[in-house]
Design a protein around this motif. Structure first.
Motif, PDB file in Angstrom:
ATOM      1  N   GLY A   1     -11.562 -25.604  21.521  1.00 25.44           N
ATOM      2  CA  GLY A   1     -11.320 -24.290  20.951  1.00 25.44           C
ATOM      3  C   GLY A   1     -11.379 -23.164  21.960  1.00 25.44           C
ATOM      4  O   GLY A   1     -11.179 -22.010  21.618  1.00 25.44           O
ATOM      5  N   THR A   2     -11.629 -23.505  23.231  1.00 24.25           N
ATOM      6  CA  THR A   2     -11.773 -22.462  24.244  1.00 24.25           C
ATOM      7  C   THR A   2     -10.648 -22.457  25.275  1.00 24.25           C
ATOM      8  O   THR A   2     -10.656 -21.620  26.171  1.00 24.25           O
ATOM      9  CB  THR A   2     -13.110 -22.605  25.002  1.00 24.25           C
ATOM     10  N   GLY A   3      -9.691 -23.353  25.144  1.00 27.30           N
ATOM     11  CA  GLY A   3      -8.635 -23.442  26.146  1.00 27.30           C
ATOM     12  C   GLY A   3      -7.268 -23.198  25.562  1.00 27.30           C
ATOM     13  O   GLY A   3      -7.105 -22.994  24.356  1.00 27.30           O
ATOM     14  N   GLY A   4      -6.284 -23.211  26.418  1.00 26.52           N
ATOM     15  CA  GLY A   4      -4.906 -23.018  25.994  1.00 26.52           C
ATOM     16  C   GLY A   4      -3.968 -23.588  27.032  1.00 26.52           C
ATOM     17  O   GLY A   4      -4.403 -24.162  28.024  1.00 26.52           O
ATOM     18  N   PRO A   5      -2.677 -23.422  26.804  1.00 28.52           N
ATOM     19  CA  PRO A   5      -1.703 -23.939  27.765  1.00 28.52           C
ATOM     20  C   PRO A   5      -1.719 -23.145  29.061  1.00 28.52           C
ATOM     21  O   PRO A   5      -2.220 -22.018  29.114  1.00 28.52           O
ATOM     22  CB  PRO A   5      -0.372 -23.782  27.036  1.00 28.52           C
ATOM     23  N   SER A   6      -1.151 -23.718  30.080  1.00 27.09           N
ATOM     24  CA  SER A   6      -1.030 -23.043  31.368  1.00 27.09           C
ATOM     25  C   SER A   6      -0.037 -21.892  31.268  1.00 27.09           C
ATOM     26  O   SER A   6       0.864 -21.890  30.435  1.00 27.09           O
ATOM     27  CB  SER A   6      -0.539 -24.025  32.435  1.00 27.09           C
ATOM     28  N   ASP A   7      -0.209 -20.921  32.140  1.00 27.88           N
ATOM     29  CA  ASP A   7       0.766 -19.837  32.236  1.00 27.88           C
ATOM     30  C   ASP A   7       2.094 -20.410  32.706  1.00 27.88           C
ATOM     31  O   ASP A   7       2.133 -21.430  33.385  1.00 27.88           O
ATOM     32  CB  ASP A   7       0.285 -18.782  33.232  1.00 27.88           C
ATOM     33  N   GLY A   8       3.181 -19.765  32.330  1.00 31.78           N
ATOM     34  CA  GLY A   8       4.496 -20.240  32.739  1.00 31.78           C
ATOM     35  C   GLY A   8       5.576 -19.606  31.892  1.00 31.78           C
ATOM     36  O   GLY A   8       5.337 -18.632  31.179  1.00 31.78           O
ATOM     37  N   THR A   9       6.767 -20.173  31.947  1.00 26.67           N
ATOM     38  CA  THR A   9       7.894 -19.641  31.192  1.00 26.67           C
ATOM     39  C   THR A   9       8.443 -20.686  30.243  1.00 26.67           C
ATOM     40  O   THR A   9       8.204 -21.889  30.401  1.00 26.67           O
ATOM     41  CB  THR A   9       9.018 -19.176  32.138  1.00 26.67           C
ATOM     42  N   PHE A  10       9.180 -20.205  29.253  1.00 25.97           N
ATOM     43  CA  PHE A  10       9.865 -21.077  28.299  1.00 25.97           C
ATOM     44  C   PHE A  10      11.089 -20.339  27.793  1.00 25.97           C
ATOM     45  O   PHE A  10      11.193 -19.114  27.915  1.00 25.97           O
ATOM     46  CB  PHE A  10       8.932 -21.507  27.155  1.00 25.97           C
ATOM     47  N   THR A  11      12.006 -21.071  27.211  1.00 25.84           N
ATOM     48  CA  THR A  11      13.248 -20.485  26.704  1.00 25.84           C
ATOM     49  C   THR A  11      13.084 -20.061  25.257  1.00 25.84           C
ATOM     50  O   THR A  11      12.592 -20.831  24.425  1.00 25.84           O
ATOM     51  CB  THR A  11      14.408 -21.495  26.820  1.00 25.84           C
ATOM     52  N   ASN A  12      13.508 -18.847  24.949  1.00 27.89           N
ATOM     53  CA  ASN A  12      13.544 -18.361  23.579  1.00 27.89           C
ATOM     54  C   ASN A  12      14.723 -19.065  22.917  1.00 27.89           C
ATOM     55  O   ASN A  12      15.873 -18.858  23.295  1.00 27.89           O
ATOM     56  CB  ASN A  12      13.727 -16.838  23.567  1.00 27.89           C
TER      57      ASN A  12
END
Length: 102
Positions: free
Chosen positions: A70-81
């Motif tokens: 509950g304390t983490g998340g995905p890595s920073d980065g980009t994705f396509t809308n």
């Protein structure tokens, strides 16, 4: 175009959820990108409130006994809308731009 759906396979059975690409395209596209990358595979629901909500998405929740769940998340980065074809980004621990809807 109809909104996409996601199928969740759990130890308690499967369920489907509609992804509201028409109303929150950044949020839906972020989820789609993470799902396609396998980010959610093997995660446990780290917060369950019966008859109200389930919460998941923390990579620490691969271990159901982890105190860090509950304390983490995905890595920073980009994705396509998926709706616009534009590039969106995750930042500061996987956060995305807010989408204000009514």
């Amino acid at each position: 175009m109809a909104n996409p759906t996601a199928t969740f396979d759990t130890t308690e059975g499967s369920f489907k959820a509609e992804l509201f690409l028409d109303r929150v395209p950044i949020t839906a596209s972020n989820f789609i990108d993470l799902a396609k990358s396998g980010f959610y595979n093997g995660l446990h629901f780290h917060r369950v409130i019966p008859d109200f909500m389930l919460q998941f998405g923390c990579p620490h929740a691969k271990d159901p006994n982890s105190r860090a769940a509950g304390t983490g998340g995905p890595s920073d980065g980009t994705f396509t809308n998926v709706k616009t074809g534009g590039t969106e980004r995750r930042f500061n621990g996987g956060n995305i731009q807010d989408e204000h809807t009514s």
